[in-house]
Design a protein around this motif. Structure first.
Motif, PDB file in Angstrom:
ATOM      1  N   ALA A 275    -112.351 -79.753  41.751  1.00  0.00           N
ATOM      2  CA  ALA A 275    -112.758 -78.418  41.273  1.00  0.00           C
ATOM      3  C   ALA A 275    -114.257 -78.273  41.424  1.00  0.00           C
ATOM      4  O   ALA A 275    -114.977 -79.263  41.597  1.00  0.00           O
ATOM      5  CB  ALA A 275    -112.367 -78.245  39.803  1.00  0.00           C
TER       6      ALA A 275
ATOM      7  N   ALA B 141    -115.283 -73.466  46.630  1.00  0.00           N
ATOM      8  CA  ALA B 141    -113.899 -73.324  46.153  1.00  0.00           C
ATOM      9  C   ALA B 141    -112.998 -72.783  47.270  1.00  0.00           C
ATOM     10  O   ALA B 141    -111.885 -73.267  47.484  1.00  0.00           O
ATOM     11  CB  ALA B 141    -113.852 -72.407  44.933  1.00  0.00           C
TER      12      ALA B 141
ATOM     13  N   PRO C   3    -110.000 -75.177  42.445  1.00  0.00           N
ATOM     14  CA  PRO C   3    -110.323 -74.208  41.384  1.00  0.00           C
ATOM     15  C   PRO C   3    -111.826 -74.025  41.174  1.00  0.00           C
ATOM     16  O   PRO C   3    -112.611 -74.952  41.368  1.00  0.00           O
ATOM     17  CB  PRO C   3    -109.684 -74.826  40.133  1.00  0.00           C
TER      18      PRO C   3
ATOM     19  N   ILE D  31    -114.603 -72.974  38.293  1.00  0.00           N
ATOM     20  CA  ILE D  31    -114.698 -72.967  36.820  1.00  0.00           C
ATOM     21  C   ILE D  31    -116.043 -72.364  36.401  1.00  0.00           C
ATOM     22  O   ILE D  31    -117.098 -72.956  36.660  1.00  0.00           O
ATOM     23  CB  ILE D  31    -114.611 -74.397  36.246  1.00  0.00           C
TER      24      ILE D  31
ATOM     25  N   PHE E 257    -111.810 -76.315  32.122  1.00  0.00           N
ATOM     26  CA  PHE E 257    -110.630 -76.430  32.991  1.00  0.00           C
ATOM     27  C   PHE E 257    -109.400 -76.829  32.167  1.00  0.00           C
ATOM     28  O   PHE E 257    -108.319 -76.243  32.307  1.00  0.00           O
ATOM     29  CB  PHE E 257    -110.892 -77.459  34.098  1.00  0.00           C
TER      30      PHE E 257
ATOM     31  N   THR F 208    -110.320 -70.846  34.338  1.00  0.00           N
ATOM     32  CA  THR F 208    -110.809 -70.844  35.713  1.00  0.00           C
ATOM     33  C   THR F 208    -111.030 -69.390  36.141  1.00  0.00           C
ATOM     34  O   THR F 208    -110.605 -68.470  35.449  1.00  0.00           O
ATOM     35  CB  THR F 208    -109.808 -71.532  36.675  1.00  0.00           C
TER      36      THR F 208
ATOM     37  N   GLY G 148    -111.327 -66.346  39.480  1.00  0.00           N
ATOM     38  CA  GLY G 148    -110.912 -65.990  40.831  1.00  0.00           C
ATOM     39  C   GLY G 148    -112.137 -65.809  41.714  1.00  0.00           C
ATOM     40  O   GLY G 148    -113.281 -65.972  41.274  1.00  0.00           O
TER      41      GLY G 148
END
Ligand code: KG4
Length: 335
Positions: free
Chosen positions: A75, A99, A105, A107, A315, A320, A322
């Motif tokens: 991540a 990412a 992911p 974060i 996390f 998380t 977008g």
């Protein structure tokens, strides 16, 4: 879980690799202080441009030093608020690209939550709940840290942050930027009772603080002395000033810890590096039997390891973002 974390909210660009929150494989920090020193403070445009110049190289170096491959990353965490907006945007955009490219992911981490999390790295046994006084260049907050991710602000500065006040005091005394550490050094040779400086009392909330009156008092004292051609005892002025700041922070923290029934107190942020403030908290905590946590100096200032550590807990809590994640100049820690 391996996290790459990014910090770019002010004048440090930093990239860290952390494992399971508390184990730091590397924390690469590039300080822009020299770029801003000539102006006596951070120039936002210069800060943003410098972040753009160094961030990719720092990330590559972090991967090399950690001895990992990009594909090992699970991540990417990024400090997305609060801070100088152009500077924060650089880190947020870089983290989004990582990412997207690696399919991992993203974060988002609140910068001050990161400062608080620096204590988890320094003290493996520390777990919430506890009380934390977070004192940095842009924020001064007394927070009830209820869990790794939920915090409630009980008190905050109504005007200047404690760090801003240190930097202004340094500036008016002709000390280099960033001034806090220079004020700290001078104050160690001074008499902290020589100058009578104000302590703030804020109406409405006993845990709120104010530093603008103290800042103005120091500025007036220096200007008056200059006008009269009088020599100031700079060491004692720094010592008296630092005692006044500590007197604003410490009693409120102790009182709130008693009121909430907490036995654990933490301090965090750049100003937590101050030798007098560290010593005052240590003496008071020892006297009342509180457990005190203050990170080592290397984890007080802005760094990316603290963002990776907080990112891990965010996390785990399912926080998380977008690819539409934005950066924010202002955001409360409990927003
Ligand atoms: O946490 P930080 O690195 O950046 C922000 O997130 O704001 O804090 C920077 C602040 C600056 O105001 C700096 O002068 C102050 O921390 N600072 C100190 C000391 N070292 C850094 N203030 C007092 N004493 C110090 N030893």
């Amino acid at each position: 879980m391996l996290i790459m974390s990014i910090e770019s909210t002010c004048d440090e660009t930093a990239v860290a690799i952390t494992e399971n929150g508390r184990r730091v494989l590397t924390d690469q920090i590039f300080s822009q202080a020299d770029l801003h020193a000539v102006y006596g403070g951070v120039v936002p445009e210069i800060a943003s441009r410098s972040h753009v110049e160094v961030i990719s190289q720092l990330a590559q170096r972090a991967i090399d030093i950690a001895g990992i491959q990009k594909s090992d990353l699970d991540a990417v965490a990024v400090s997305y608020a609060p801070g100088l907006i152009g500077a924060v945007l650089v880190g947020v955009n870089f983290a989004k690209s990582v990412a997207l490219a690696l399919g991992i992911p993203l974060i988002p981490v609140h910068h001050i939550k990161g400062h608080i999390a620096a204590n988890y790295i320094a003290f493996p046994e520390l777990e919430p709940p506890f009380l934390c006084m977070a004192i940095s260049g842009g924020n001064t907050l007394l927070s009830d840290v209820r869990s790794y991710t939920e915090m409630k602000i009980i008190g905050a500065t109504r005007d200047d942050a404690a760090g801003e006040c240190f930097d202004k005091t340094a500036r008016v005394l002709g000390l280099p930027y960033p001034g806090g550490k220079h004020v700290d050094k001078l104050s160690q040779a001074g008499d902290d009772r020589k100058y009578d400086l104000p302590r703030s009392h804020v109406e409405g909330n006993p845990y709120d603080m104010s530093f603008s009156g103290l800042k103005t008092a120091v500025v007036n004292l220096v200007h008056n002395a200059e006008q009269k051609g009088e020599e100031l005892d700079r060491e004692s002025l720094c010592a008296s000033f630092t005692r006044a700041v500590s007197d604003s922070l410490l009693p409120r923290t102790m009182q709130l810890a008693r009121e909430l029934g907490y036995r654990k107190i933490a301090v965090a942020g750049g100003v937590a590096a101050n030798s007098r403030i560290r010593a005052d908290f240590a003496v008071a905590a020892e006297k009342e039997g509180f457990e005190l946590f203050i990170p080592p100096l290397s984890l007080c200032g802005d760094n990316a390891a603290m963002i990776g550590c907080q990112g891990y807990y965010e996390f785990l809590a399912g926080h998380t973002a977008g690819s539409d994640l934005n950066a924010f100049a202002n955001m409360e820690i409990d927003q």
